[in-house]
Design a protein around this motif. Structure first.
Motif, PDB file in Angstrom:
ATOM      1  N   CYS A 164      -4.949  -0.875   1.930  1.00 42.93           N
ATOM      2  CA  CYS A 164      -4.842  -1.829   3.024  1.00 42.93           C
ATOM      3  C   CYS A 164      -5.912  -1.592   4.070  1.00 42.93           C
ATOM      4  O   CYS A 164      -6.010  -2.319   5.044  1.00 42.93           O
ATOM      5  CB  CYS A 164      -3.455  -1.731   3.657  1.00 42.93           C
ATOM      6  SG  CYS A 164      -3.212  -0.212   4.596  1.00 42.93           S
ATOM      7  N   CYS A 218      -6.282   1.703   5.122  1.00 43.24           N
ATOM      8  CA  CYS A 218      -5.877   2.960   5.743  1.00 43.24           C
ATOM      9  C   CYS A 218      -6.682   4.133   5.210  1.00 43.24           C
ATOM     10  O   CYS A 218      -6.817   5.144   5.888  1.00 43.24           O
ATOM     11  CB  CYS A 218      -4.390   3.196   5.500  1.00 43.24           C
ATOM     12  SG  CYS A 218      -3.945   3.289   3.764  1.00 43.24           S
ATOM     13  N   CYS A 235       0.842  -1.182   0.000  1.00 48.58           N
ATOM     14  CA  CYS A 235       0.000   0.000   0.000  1.00 48.58           C
ATOM     15  C   CYS A 235       0.890   1.250   0.000  1.00 48.58           C
ATOM     16  O   CYS A 235       2.043   1.206   0.430  1.00 48.58           O
ATOM     17  CB  CYS A 235      -0.894  -0.029   1.234  1.00 48.58           C
ATOM     18  SG  CYS A 235      -2.035   1.355   1.333  1.00 48.58           S
ATOM     19  N   CYS A 280       0.817   3.538   1.934  1.00 54.03           N
ATOM     20  CA  CYS A 280       1.153   3.917   3.302  1.00 54.03           C
ATOM     21  C   CYS A 280       2.297   3.071   3.840  1.00 54.03           C
ATOM     22  O   CYS A 280       2.812   3.350   4.913  1.00 54.03           O
ATOM     23  CB  CYS A 280      -0.073   3.785   4.202  1.00 54.03           C
ATOM     24  SG  CYS A 280      -0.535   2.084   4.523  1.00 54.03           S
TER      25      CYS A 280
HETATM   26 ZN   LIG Z   1      -2.511   1.677   3.442  1.00 55.18          ZN
END
Ligand SMILES: [Zn+2]
Length: 75
Positions: free
Chosen positions: A61, A63, A40, A42
């Motif tokens: 994911c 997030c 991801c 992030c």
């Molecule tokens: Zn993420």
């Protein structure tokens, strides 16, 4: 080896996810669909089924789920 088509997913991006590799499907999964390790934006790495990627069910994911509201987008 007839995995050519699915292996093409490696390097593809789906939303915030970039496919980095194929994995053995989890033992508890009975279906025969491929599973992919995705990174991801992030920084998290998650495992997603090929179907979820193709159908757009999984685009991160989790997030950025908060951004996705149930409110319809006004164009
Ligand atoms: Zn993420």
């Amino acid at each position: 080896m007839n995995n050519k088509k699915s292996l093409k997913l490696i390097g593809e991006t789906f939303g915030d996810l970039t496919v980095i590799g194929r994995i053995e499907k989890p033992e508890n999964i009975k279906t025969d669909i491929p599973y992919w390790l995705c990174k991801c934006n992030c920084g998290n790495e998650i495992v997603v089924s090929g179907e979820s990627l193709r159908n757009g069910f999984t685009l991160d994911c989790g997030c950025v789920r908060k951004i996705k509201s149930s409110r319809p987008e006004i164009l």
